[in-house]
Design a protein around this motif. Structure first.
Motif: not given
Length: 690
Positions: A310-311, A325-326, A338-341
């Motif tokens: 999700x960069x 972002x999916x 990773x994106x949510x973290x």
């Protein structure tokens, strides 16, 4: 005569007392002046002349004690304890004579002053007292960690005499370590094995456990779990032990997705498969290609398909753009986690056989960079789903090999894409380098002028494009509303508080005009969130990932923005109520449809705050409240909080469930006072260890 005699007597006594007072005063004045010439005086004092005051130049006055001698040693000897005096031998221990200065020095050399104390810095204040965000988050506060154990404890209860006994869970045990990243509706192995086909990605869709076979334990955190690094630092680095997986580093490290940083961190350079040199440069390129793509103004809500870590969405946040972002839970291990973290909005979702859980005309731009989706299969059914979710006049950006490579197979794919988008009435606005950008029409004129029998056909007029819960994909074109609803939204940030046109199409029973209802909800939540910030110090909590579990028109999320809380909110619209998702997206917010009797499509430990207003009093008629609470525990981070605002008659049971999960609940009155029918249950989640 007797009376006059008494008066004379009193007068004479007063005169005597007055004379004695004068005598004593004069005596003390004389003695003071006499002793002021003695030895015990102030040697220095400060003085400032009138001229110095006028010119603001400090001066030093001359003390009246100037050139006087004082016996200081007498004063010192009077206060220090007596010690045995020894004569000073004018010869050193080595037999050499000493100098006169050495002979008159003290017997012991003066002690060196102690070193200054070591200054420790705590929190975000450094040793100079300056605020700084350059600090490390350590282990969990021991007060927030509890030894819990694995076993579930139950207690037998009999509510009425002669009735059948029931069992209440007194303590939920921890799940097995293998379930620490368990998503019930995506990890149902038995249901996936029973699928007739998986060639279209069916295994990545929701397959929930049967009723009564869902989660009945507390999902544990991995060993070494720490409080997440706060935003915005989390955009660039996270703790290794919070998401302890290295496969993405091995697979995508060369594309600047992610890398290992030391022993305890992952870092995110900001790259992607198609934008190795960074998302910022890539976004600048898109804006230059199509100047009408004004991020943070007309482009506010974006969908990133196949997002990786999700960069793309992470770097859009600094441009006032919120991105959903999916990506599926597939071989790219834990990319959504990773994106949510990192503190970026993300969900596990897949283009397969069902509609995604977002409304029609939701996104101003939909982006796919090497998302590995065959858009032209089955008469373009997947691109038709993009068309349904894309706002009228919105953009589709595709960065993929068929755009720029000249191999025969890839050139054929490009021609198929051009043919399909032409039949969808999309306009190819720009093709440059490895990016192609199309625009969806603003109205139905092109659709209605197509030749009869053109594939794909128009959808049935009775089809509701906002009906998404377990609805199969349809290979047809969803028409744009003739009244322009969904297309005419104000630019950001005005659209946040502007009642949108689609407010009129929501199926709700309203006793007042809908615009007034919209404004009243916004005002209501703005006052409540302002009170949370003021009285409960929400800005101290470093909230980042927030979920509103019963969002209405999105008033709570709008209030978070108005109160300048640096957080994003996922607005969840339960299937048990009216579908307000179109209004939420028209405001420039993000949300999703969900049934709270089932599990949510996210990883464990991904939200800092769960907000539920009026949820349990509605959903308890459909499912057990402990089912919802256990799901809340799964997705809430250790150290996170839940705010449950609901009717008084559900609070006792909710408190019991919260305690059984190891939460620390506190029941608070609302602003209406102690006699109101509503209460606020504030719950703190601890880190539980077996």
């Amino acid at each position: 005569m007797k009376l006059l005699g008494n008066v004379d007597l009193l007068t004479s006594q007063t005169a005597i007392k007055f004379a004695a007072f004068i005598f004593i005063s004069v005596s003390f004045f004389y003695l003071g002046k006499h002793w002021s010439d003695g030895s015990r005086q102030l040697i220095f004092f400060s003085h400032q002349s009138p001229s110095a005051t006028a010119s603001h130049i400090p001066t030093v006055g001359i003390s009246p004690n100037f050139n006087k001698e004082f016996n200081i040693s007498a004063l010192i000897s009077a206060t220090e304890p007596e010690t045995e005096s020894k004569p000073v031998d004018p010869v050193k221990n080595d037999g050499k004579p000493v100098s006169a200065s050495e002979a008159h020095s003290p017997q012991h050399p003066p002690m060196t002053p102690p070193p200054p104390p070591v200054i420790k810095s705590y929190g975000i204040v450094d040793e100079n007292g300056t605020m700084s965000d350059e600090f490390e988050i350590g282990e969990f506060d021991p007060n927030l960690v509890e030894n819990w154990g694995n076993g579930t404890e139950t207690q037998e209860e009999t509510k009425t005499e002669g009735a059948t006994s029931t069992f209440r869970v007194k303590k939920f045990g921890l799940c097995d370590e293998s379930m620490r990243e368990y998503i019930p509706c995506l990890d149902n192995v038995e249901a996936i094995k029973r699928l007739k086909s998986t060639e279209k990605g069916e295994r990545f869709e929701r397959h929930c456990p049967e009723k009564g076979k869902g989660l009945n334990c507390l999902v544990p955190a991995p060993k070494g779990y720490r409080p997440p690094i706060p935003w915005p630092r989390s955009r660039d680095e996270v703790w290794f032990y919070n998401v302890p997986h290295t496969r993405l580093v091995d697979d995508k490290g060369g594309q600047n997705w992610i890398s290992k940083k030391g022993k305890d961190k992952f870092s995110f350079p900001g790259g992607g498969t198609q934008f190795i040199h960074g998302a910022d440069q890539y976004l600048n390129q898109i804006s230059k290609m199509v100047p009408e793509i004004t991020f943070g103004q007309h482009i506010r809500v974006v969908l990133d398909v196949g997002c990786g870590v999700a960069s793309f969405g992470a770097y859009l946040l600094s441009r006032n753009v919120i991105t959903m972002s999916i990506a599926p839970k597939d071989v790219h291990e834990n990319q959504i986690q990773f994106a949510l973290e990192r503190g970026v909005p993300a969900m596990a979702a897949a283009f397969a056989t069902r509609r995604l859980l977002y409304p029609s005309q939701a996104f101003d731009l939909i982006h796919c960079s090497r998302c590995r989706i065959n858009w032209t299969r089955d008469d373009g059914i997947l691109l038709l789903e993009v068309n349904r979710m894309l706002r009228a006049g919105g953009y589709f950006a595709w960065a993929a090999q068929p755009v720029y490579k000249h191999e025969q197979a890839l050139e054929e794919q490009w021609e198929e894409m051009l043919n399909l988008t032409t039949r969808l009435c999309w306009t190819l606005v720009k093709k440059e380098g490895y990016i192609a950008i199309w625009q969806k029409p603003f109205n139905n004129s092109c659709y209605l002028s197509r030749e009869a029998g053109t594939i794909p056909p128009l959808c049935d007029p009775n089809d509701d494009p906002d009906n998404v819960w377990y609805v199969d994909l349809k290979a047809c074109i969803s028409l744009i509303p003739e009244n322009g609803y969904g297309a005419n939204v104000a630019p950001w940030p005005a659209r946040l508080q502007t009642p949108p046109d689609r407010l009129q199409s929501i199926h709700i029973e309203s006793y007042i005009a809908r615009k007034e209802l919209f404004k009243a909800e916004s005002k209501y939540w703005n006052e409540i969130v302002a009170s949370y910030v003021r009285a409960l110090h929400w800005k101290k909590y470093k909230l980042r990932n927030v979920m509103d579990m019963r969002a209405g028109f999105g008033g709570f999320a709008a209030a978070m923005i108005d109160n300048q809380l640096d957080a994003w909110v996922l607005n969840v619209v339960p299937v048990s109520g009216p579908n307000t998702l179109p209004v939420i997206y028209d405001r420039g917010l993000i949300g999703i449809m969900h049934d709270w009797c089932e599990s949510f499509d996210t990883y464990p430990r991904t939200y800092d705050l769960l907000h539920a207003a009026g949820l349990f009093s509605v959903e308890r008629k459909r499912c057990n409240m402990s089912t919802i609470m256990l799901e809340m525990d799964r997705i809430l981070r250790p150290g996170g909080r839940a705010y449950i605002r609901d009717s008084l008659d559900v609070m006792d049971e909710l408190q019991d469930i919260a305690k059984a999960m190891g939460w620390h609940p506190t029941l608070r009155d609302t602003s209406e006072g102690p006699h109101a029918s509503y209460r606020i249950l504030v719950c703190d989640k601890r880190l539980l260890r077996s």
